[in-house]
Design a protein around this motif. Structure first.
Motif, PDB file in Angstrom:
ATOM      1  N   LEU A 144       0.810  -1.210   0.000  1.00 13.90           N
ATOM      2  CA  LEU A 144       0.000   0.000   0.000  1.00 13.90           C
ATOM      3  C   LEU A 144       0.846   1.264   0.000  1.00 13.90           C
ATOM      4  CD1 LEU A 144      -2.811   1.154   0.010  1.00 13.90           C
ATOM      5  CD2 LEU A 144      -2.932   0.794   2.477  1.00 13.90           C
ATOM      6  N   LEU A 145       1.972   1.262   0.700  1.00 16.01           N
ATOM      7  CA  LEU A 145       2.811   2.455   0.715  1.00 16.01           C
ATOM      8  C   LEU A 145       3.455   2.697  -0.643  1.00 16.01           C
ATOM      9  CD1 LEU A 145       4.475   2.246   4.245  1.00 16.01           C
ATOM     10  CD2 LEU A 145       2.570   3.700   3.499  1.00 16.01           C
ATOM     11  N   VAL A 146       3.892   1.634  -1.323  1.00 18.04           N
ATOM     12  CA  VAL A 146       4.427   1.816  -2.678  1.00 18.04           C
ATOM     13  C   VAL A 146       3.317   2.309  -3.607  1.00 18.04           C
ATOM     14  CG1 VAL A 146       5.500   0.685  -4.653  1.00 18.04           C
ATOM     15  CG2 VAL A 146       6.238   0.093  -2.341  1.00 18.04           C
ATOM     16  N   ALA A 147       2.106   1.749  -3.445  1.00 20.81           N
ATOM     17  CA  ALA A 147       0.976   2.250  -4.234  1.00 20.81           C
ATOM     18  C   ALA A 147       0.723   3.723  -3.929  1.00 20.81           C
ATOM     19  CB  ALA A 147      -0.273   1.418  -3.940  1.00 20.81           C
ATOM     20  N   GLY A 148       0.896   4.117  -2.661  1.00 21.08           N
ATOM     21  CA  GLY A 148       0.728   5.517  -2.300  1.00 21.08           C
ATOM     22  C   GLY A 148       1.747   6.417  -2.980  1.00 21.08           C
ATOM     23  N   PHE A 149       2.990   5.961  -3.053  1.00 19.24           N
ATOM     24  CA  PHE A 149       3.998   6.739  -3.774  1.00 19.24           C
ATOM     25  C   PHE A 149       3.607   6.910  -5.236  1.00 19.24           C
ATOM     26  CE2 PHE A 149       7.194   4.715  -0.626  1.00 19.24           C
ATOM     27  CZ  PHE A 149       6.889   5.672   0.318  1.00 19.24           C
ATOM     28  N   LEU A 150       3.094   5.841  -5.819  1.00 15.88           N
ATOM     29  CA  LEU A 150       2.666   5.892  -7.213  1.00 15.88           C
ATOM     30  C   LEU A 150       1.501   6.866  -7.386  1.00 15.88           C
ATOM     31  CD1 LEU A 150       2.700   4.754 -10.140  1.00 15.88           C
ATOM     32  CD2 LEU A 150       1.154   2.952  -9.324  1.00 15.88           C
ATOM     33  N   MET A 151       0.509   6.773  -6.518  1.00 18.21           N
ATOM     34  CA  MET A 151      -0.670   7.627  -6.651  1.00 18.21           C
ATOM     35  C   MET A 151      -0.339   9.098  -6.419  1.00 18.21           C
ATOM     36  SD  MET A 151      -3.701   5.282  -4.955  1.00 18.21           S
ATOM     37  CE  MET A 151      -2.784   4.813  -3.484  1.00 18.21           C
ATOM     38  N   SER A 152       0.602   9.375  -5.517  1.00 17.33           N
ATOM     39  CA  SER A 152       0.980  10.776  -5.281  1.00 17.33           C
ATOM     40  C   SER A 152       1.675  11.378  -6.501  1.00 17.33           C
ATOM     41  CB  SER A 152       1.900  10.868  -4.061  1.00 17.33           C
ATOM     42  OG  SER A 152       3.149  10.232  -4.309  1.00 17.33           O
ATOM     43  N   ARG A 153       2.364  10.562  -7.288  1.00 14.98           N
ATOM     44  CA  ARG A 153       3.018  11.057  -8.498  1.00 14.98           C
ATOM     45  C   ARG A 153       2.011  11.332  -9.610  1.00 14.98           C
ATOM     46  NH1 ARG A 153       6.837   8.609  -5.628  1.00 14.98           N
ATOM     47  NH2 ARG A 153       9.040   8.637  -6.216  1.00 14.98           N
ATOM     48  N   ARG A 154       1.069  10.439  -9.771  1.00 18.52           N
ATOM     49  CA  ARG A 154       0.113  10.530 -10.879  1.00 18.52           C
ATOM     50  C   ARG A 154      -1.130  11.343 -10.502  1.00 18.52           C
ATOM     51  NH1 ARG A 154      -2.801  11.138 -14.496  1.00 18.52           N
ATOM     52  NH2 ARG A 154      -3.300   9.779 -16.260  1.00 18.52           N
ATOM     53  N   GLY A 155      -1.415  11.432  -9.191  1.00 19.06           N
ATOM     54  CA  GLY A 155      -2.576  12.183  -8.756  1.00 19.06           C
ATOM     55  C   GLY A 155      -3.883  11.480  -9.006  1.00 19.06           C
ATOM     56  N   SER A 156      -3.865  10.131  -9.048  1.00 21.17           N
ATOM     57  CA  SER A 156      -5.094   9.383  -9.304  1.00 21.17           C
ATOM     58  C   SER A 156      -5.050   8.053  -8.586  1.00 21.17           C
ATOM     59  CB  SER A 156      -5.268   9.142 -10.810  1.00 21.17           C
ATOM     60  OG  SER A 156      -6.380   8.300 -11.064  1.00 21.17           O
ATOM     61  N   ARG A 157      -6.241   7.602  -8.146  1.00 20.63           N
ATOM     62  CA  ARG A 157      -6.367   6.276  -7.544  1.00 20.63           C
ATOM     63  C   ARG A 157      -6.926   5.259  -8.526  1.00 20.63           C
ATOM     64  NH1 ARG A 157      -9.945   8.213  -2.534  1.00 20.63           N
ATOM     65  NH2 ARG A 157     -11.326   6.758  -3.596  1.00 20.63           N
ATOM     66  N   LEU A 158      -7.321   5.692  -9.722  1.00 23.32           N
ATOM     67  CA  LEU A 158      -7.983   4.815 -10.668  1.00 23.32           C
ATOM     68  C   LEU A 158      -6.972   3.956 -11.416  1.00 23.32           C
ATOM     69  CD1 LEU A 158     -10.661   7.232 -12.142  1.00 23.32           C
ATOM     70  CD2 LEU A 158     -10.937   5.509 -10.334  1.00 23.32           C
ATOM     71  N   ILE A 159      -7.204   2.659 -11.440  1.00 22.28           N
ATOM     72  CA  ILE A 159      -6.293   1.728 -12.103  1.00 22.28           C
ATOM     73  C   ILE A 159      -6.188   2.050 -13.586  1.00 22.28           C
ATOM     74  CG2 ILE A 159      -5.920  -0.716 -12.676  1.00 22.28           C
ATOM     75  CD1 ILE A 159      -7.420  -1.406 -10.068  1.00 22.28           C
ATOM     76  N   ALA A 160      -7.297   2.478 -14.186  1.00 18.60           N
ATOM     77  CA  ALA A 160      -7.322   2.742 -15.632  1.00 18.60           C
ATOM     78  C   ALA A 160      -6.401   3.881 -16.043  1.00 18.60           C
ATOM     79  CB  ALA A 160      -8.751   3.049 -16.072  1.00 18.60           C
ATOM     80  N   ASP A 161      -5.995   4.728 -15.106  1.00 20.74           N
ATOM     81  CA  ASP A 161      -5.117   5.859 -15.443  1.00 20.74           C
ATOM     82  C   ASP A 161      -3.656   5.458 -15.553  1.00 20.74           C
ATOM     83  OD1 ASP A 161      -7.210   7.624 -15.591  1.00 20.74           O
ATOM     84  OD2 ASP A 161      -7.023   8.293 -13.505  1.00 20.74           O
TER      85      ASP A 161
END
Length: 533
Positions: free
Chosen positions: A372-389
């Motif tokens: 989840l923390l690695v996913a959080g790093f990813l989401m903070s970079r892209r600004g989205s929680r949607l898998i499709a993005d």
């Protein structure tokens, strides 16, 4: 009784840190904000040192509760400030102490003021308040693991809801792309569900006192074991259900889980880790410490029904995870599935099942935090929680993608990583008690592989989708967050014996309180000479 109040100090240190951090003046620039954040991080590091001391001083196989402390609190009602740890509490305190500083480092900028469209910085929330609330949660969770007085446990079991409410509602996820209404809804739902469970438990706590005239857990269990205390069947069943309802909400157990996806989805990644890897473990821990030991006959009566609910949770959570479009809600439903395994192991009432459940609490905390923390790093970079993005991230951020893969492989219990051993023990322990439920639970493993690998494929592989070209790889601070979690997953997967040696005597003690033994093999093994083994 311990001469030095080590358990009190371990819980008091984060509480003191929370007060001091909250009292800091608001920082006006990034450098001062970093100094303000370093103070709570130092307190969290101190708690980790003390937790290591607790683990070092704990002697597996000795007294069931060690490092005990007792002071009279409200003698008129038999309420005492009583603390003590068994093996399971020891490893969960250590898990909490490891995860909190990691969460702080991962959340370093999550509560920083941000500029709006006019360039004006948001000043509605103070950065140090976020870290003070995390320390407050840590203090109450540690005290919950240490409390051997039922009323004292109830106080901190409920009190931890308050800082969690503000962490969810006041410091929500900035990648949601919506206003604060969803965060408020998630926070209120979290609070109401858990308060309802707590109110039911309070009625059961009062009922327990009217029968036993004490809240001291060792005293009550000792009287039960000696035959000096005996519950009527109806009273014991009612009290068990009151305690179990509160713990099933907190854990969570299907169908009392519906607050979890909302709370995790609207929280920052670090707060979501606190919810599922730290706070929710209090529920499963309490099932072992209080439900089974206080109400042994009722535990055996309701175990088959709870095992069925656990298996439903395993399959239901995994199926919903497969269909999720939101990364954090996917992790939330995956956690629901994994909590089903933990509760299944507890109520299988076998040494393998309960040892696996205790190990699973640790391994789930570490693996979920890593993923989840690695996913959080990813989401903070892209600004989205949607898998499709997402798509093609492994081309622009290979280290991020690699660590995300390892965390996902741990979630699906790949052999060689920590969760495999605990999941295997839970399934073995369940199969010896109820083969049909053991077989049904294995479907969760297949579905876990499906939602984990599909998530990796959709986010990390293939061509780089528009908007992902600028996704950067992990920075030094983020590597410091991820590296110890991955190291723990490998260490616990290859050599879980140190943790197993601590929890196994406590598991045997719990089963002895329930007067339960492992089922005999249905088909005894025969040697080459024809003798039975």
């Amino acid at each position: 009784m311990s001469a030095f109040p080590l358990l009190t100090v371990t819980a008091a240190l984060p509480a003191v840190g929370a007060v001091l951090t909250a009292a800091l003046p608001a920082a006006t620039d990034a450098r001062r904000r970093d100094r303000n954040k370093a103070i709570p991080l130092a307190f969290a590091a101190g708690v980790l040192v003390l937790a290591c001391v607790v683990a070092a001083r704990f002697q597996p196989g000795s007294a069931p509760f060690q490092l005990t402390e007792h002071q009279s609190w409200i003698p008129a009602f038999g309420i005492g400030y009583s603390l003590g740890v068994d093996g399971i509490a020891t490893v969960l305190i250590l898990l909490t102490a490891v995860l909190v500083p990691i969460v702080m480092l991962a959340s370093w900028h999550d509560a920083d003021p941000v500029a709006d469209d006019t360039g004006t910085f948001e000043r509605s929330r103070r950065t140090q308040g976020f870290f003070a609330l995390i320390l407050a949660v840590e203090a109450m969770v540690v005290l919950s693991f240490e409390a051997t007085d039922v009323f004292l446990f109830y106080v901190f079991f409920e009190a931890m809801l308050i800082p969690m409410y503000f962490l969810i509602g006041g410091f929500g996820d900035r990648t949601a792309g919506e206003d604060a209404k969803q965060r408020s809804y998630a926070a209120v739902k979290f609070l109401l569900y858990n308060l309802l469970g707590g109110l039911v438990m309070l009625a059961a706590v009062i009922g327990l006192y009217t029968i036993t005239h004490t809240f001291d857990l060792p005293t009550i269990t000792g009287q039960l074991a000696s035959g000096k205390l005996h519950f009527s069947g109806i009273a014991e069943n009612a009290l068990f259900l009151g305690f179990m309802f509160a713990f099933a909400v907190k854990a969570p157990l299907w169908p009392l889980h519906t607050w979890l996806p909302n709370a995790m989805g609207e929280s920052t990644a670090g707060v979501a880790v606190l919810i599922t890897a730290v706070v929710d473990k209090v529920g499963t821990f309490a099932m072992l410490r209080f439900c089974l030991q206080l109400f042994p006959d009722a535990s055996k009566t309701f175990a088959p029904a709870i095992m069925v609910l656990s298996v439903i949770g395993i399959v239901y959570g995994a199926l919903l995870a497969v269909g999720q479009k939101d990364i954090k809600r996917l992790v939330a439903y995956a956690s629901l599935s994994h909590f089903g395994f933990i509760i299944l192991g507890i109520f299988a009432l076998t040494t393998q099942g309960q040892s696996g459940a205790a190990l699973y609490m640790v391994n789930h905390g570490v693996s979920t935090a890593a993923w989840l923390l690695v996913a959080g790093f990813l989401m903070s970079r892209r600004g989205s929680r949607l898998i499709a993005d997402y798509g093609g991230v492994q081309k622009t951020a290979p280290i991020l993608a690699g660590t995300f893969l390892v965390g996902g492989l741990a979630i699906l219990s790949l052999p060689g990583l920590g969760p495999f051993v605990s999941e295997f023990l839970v399934l073995v322990g369940t199969f010896t008690r109820n083969p049909a439920l053991g077989i049904a639970a294995t479907t969760g493993i297949v579905l876990a592989a499906l939602y984990t690998l599909l998530l990796y494929q959709r986010t990390m592989t293939g061509p780089v989708k528009p908007g992902n070209e600028a996704v950067r790889d992990l920075r030094a601070r983020e590597l410091v967050v991820v590296a110890p979690l991955l190291a723990l997953l490998l260490a616990l997967g290859v050599y879980p014996k140190p943790i197993a040696d601590i929890v196994n005597p406590s598991v045997r003690h719990t089963l002895s309180q329930v007067h339960q033994t492992d089922p005999a093999p249905a088909h005894p093994v025969t040697t080459a000479l024809g003798g039975n083994q």
